[in-house]
Design a protein around this motif. Structure first.
Motif, short mmCIF file in Angstrom:
data_model
loop_
_atom_site.label_atom_id
_atom_site.label_comp_id
_atom_site.label_asym_id
_atom_site.label_seq_id
_atom_site.Cartn_x
_atom_site.Cartn_y
_atom_site.Cartn_z
N ALA A 1 16.00 -46.99 78.17
CA ALA A 1 15.07 -47.45 79.19
C ALA A 1 14.99 -46.39 80.29
O ALA A 1 15.22 -45.23 80.01
CB ALA A 1 15.54 -48.79 79.73
N ASP A 2 14.72 -46.81 81.49
CA ASP A 2 14.59 -45.88 82.60
C ASP A 2 15.90 -45.18 82.93
O ASP A 2 16.87 -45.31 82.20
CB ASP A 2 14.07 -46.63 83.84
CG ASP A 2 12.64 -47.08 83.65
OD1 ASP A 2 11.75 -46.21 83.66
OD2 ASP A 2 12.40 -48.30 83.48
N ASP A 3 15.93 -44.50 84.07
CA ASP A 3 17.16 -43.81 84.47
C ASP A 3 18.16 -44.80 85.07
O ASP A 3 17.85 -45.96 85.29
CB ASP A 3 16.84 -42.68 85.46
CG ASP A 3 16.12 -43.18 86.70
OD1 ASP A 3 16.38 -44.33 87.13
OD2 ASP A 3 15.30 -42.44 87.24
N ARG A 4 19.36 -44.30 85.33
CA ARG A 4 20.45 -45.17 85.81
C ARG A 4 20.11 -45.85 87.14
O ARG A 4 20.51 -47.00 87.34
CB ARG A 4 21.77 -44.40 85.91
CG ARG A 4 21.78 -43.32 86.95
CD ARG A 4 23.09 -42.56 86.98
NE ARG A 4 23.19 -41.71 85.80
CZ ARG A 4 24.34 -41.29 85.28
NH1 ARG A 4 25.47 -41.62 85.81
NH2 ARG A 4 24.34 -40.52 84.21
N ASP A 5 19.37 -45.18 88.02
CA ASP A 5 19.03 -45.79 89.31
C ASP A 5 18.13 -47.01 89.13
O ASP A 5 18.33 -48.04 89.77
CB ASP A 5 18.33 -44.78 90.22
CG ASP A 5 19.27 -43.66 90.66
OD1 ASP A 5 20.50 -43.88 90.65
OD2 ASP A 5 18.78 -42.57 90.99
N THR A 6 17.15 -46.89 88.24
CA THR A 6 16.21 -48.00 88.00
C THR A 6 16.95 -49.18 87.37
O THR A 6 16.77 -50.33 87.79
CB THR A 6 15.06 -47.53 87.08
OG1 THR A 6 14.50 -46.35 87.63
CG2 THR A 6 13.99 -48.58 86.94
N LEU A 7 17.79 -48.92 86.36
CA LEU A 7 18.55 -49.99 85.71
C LEU A 7 19.51 -50.64 86.70
O LEU A 7 19.62 -51.87 86.75
CB LEU A 7 19.34 -49.44 84.52
CG LEU A 7 18.55 -49.08 83.27
CD1 LEU A 7 19.49 -48.57 82.18
CD2 LEU A 7 17.76 -50.27 82.75
N SER A 8 20.21 -49.82 87.47
CA SER A 8 21.17 -50.33 88.44
C SER A 8 20.49 -51.23 89.47
O SER A 8 20.99 -52.30 89.80
CB SER A 8 21.86 -49.17 89.17
OG SER A 8 22.52 -48.34 88.26
N LYS B 1 23.79 -58.65 71.80
CA LYS B 1 22.56 -58.82 71.01
C LYS B 1 21.63 -57.62 71.17
O LYS B 1 20.76 -57.40 70.34
CB LYS B 1 21.82 -60.10 71.44
CG LYS B 1 22.66 -61.35 71.44
CD LYS B 1 23.19 -61.68 70.07
CE LYS B 1 24.06 -62.93 70.11
NZ LYS B 1 25.11 -62.92 69.10
N LEU B 2 21.81 -56.88 72.26
CA LEU B 2 21.01 -55.69 72.55
C LEU B 2 21.74 -54.85 73.57
O LEU B 2 22.32 -55.40 74.51
CB LEU B 2 19.63 -56.10 73.11
CG LEU B 2 18.72 -54.96 73.59
CD1 LEU B 2 18.21 -54.13 72.41
CD2 LEU B 2 17.54 -55.51 74.37
N VAL B 3 21.73 -53.54 73.38
CA VAL B 3 22.32 -52.64 74.37
C VAL B 3 21.20 -51.78 74.94
O VAL B 3 20.43 -51.18 74.20
CB VAL B 3 23.44 -51.75 73.76
CG1 VAL B 3 23.97 -50.77 74.79
CG2 VAL B 3 24.57 -52.62 73.22
N ILE B 4 21.09 -51.79 76.26
CA ILE B 4 20.07 -50.99 76.95
C ILE B 4 20.78 -49.80 77.58
O ILE B 4 21.76 -49.98 78.31
CB ILE B 4 19.35 -51.82 78.04
CG1 ILE B 4 18.65 -53.02 77.39
CG2 ILE B 4 18.35 -50.96 78.80
CD1 ILE B 4 18.05 -53.99 78.37
N LEU B 5 20.32 -48.61 77.25
CA LEU B 5 20.93 -47.39 77.76
C LEU B 5 19.97 -46.65 78.68
O LEU B 5 18.77 -46.60 78.41
CB LEU B 5 21.29 -46.46 76.58
CG LEU B 5 22.22 -47.07 75.52
CD1 LEU B 5 22.25 -46.19 74.29
CD2 LEU B 5 23.62 -47.25 76.08
N ALA B 6 20.50 -46.07 79.73
CA ALA B 6 19.68 -45.27 80.64
C ALA B 6 19.35 -43.95 79.95
O ALA B 6 20.16 -43.43 79.17
CB ALA B 6 20.43 -45.00 81.93
#
Length: 104
Positions: free
Chosen positions: A65-72, A35-40
């Motif tokens: 969105a934010d960088d990979r560290d924040t998403l992870s 329904k939505l894809v969030i990309l770093a």
């Protein structure tokens, strides 16, 4: 504002509504489950192109969105550059929180 979407992302993950991994996300997009894809913002150029092209073709909204560290960190996993949200409620709310400024 950033914190609230990260909390919601963590909640969506705990609810089992997040999918990770490039191949699995592509399958999700193709089958209409995403329904939505969030990309770093620091996603690699090839992965970025592949995922954004699929989203455009199948008309799935995506946001940066934010960088990979924040998403992870938000989902309790490591090195996540893309997250597919499978629930329309979570997707709608995350889309609203991330706002128009992060559109691809």
């Amino acid at each position: 504002m950033t914190g609230s979407y990260l909390n919601l992302l963590g909640l969506a993950n705990r609810a089992g509504k997040c999918v990770f991994g490039e191949e699995q996300i592509i399958k999700d997009i193709q089958h209409g489950q995403s329904k939505l894809v969030i990309l770093a913002k620091d996603i690699g150029p090839q992965t970025k192109k592949k995922l954004t092209d699929k989203c455009k073709y199948y008309q799935i909204p995506y946001v940066f969105a934010d960088d990979r560290d924040t998403l992870s960190h938000a989902v309790g996993k490591s090195s996540r550059v893309a997250i597919s949200i499978q629930d329309s409620g979570f997707a709608k709310k995350l889309n609203a929180l991330l706002g128009e400024t992060n559109r691809g």
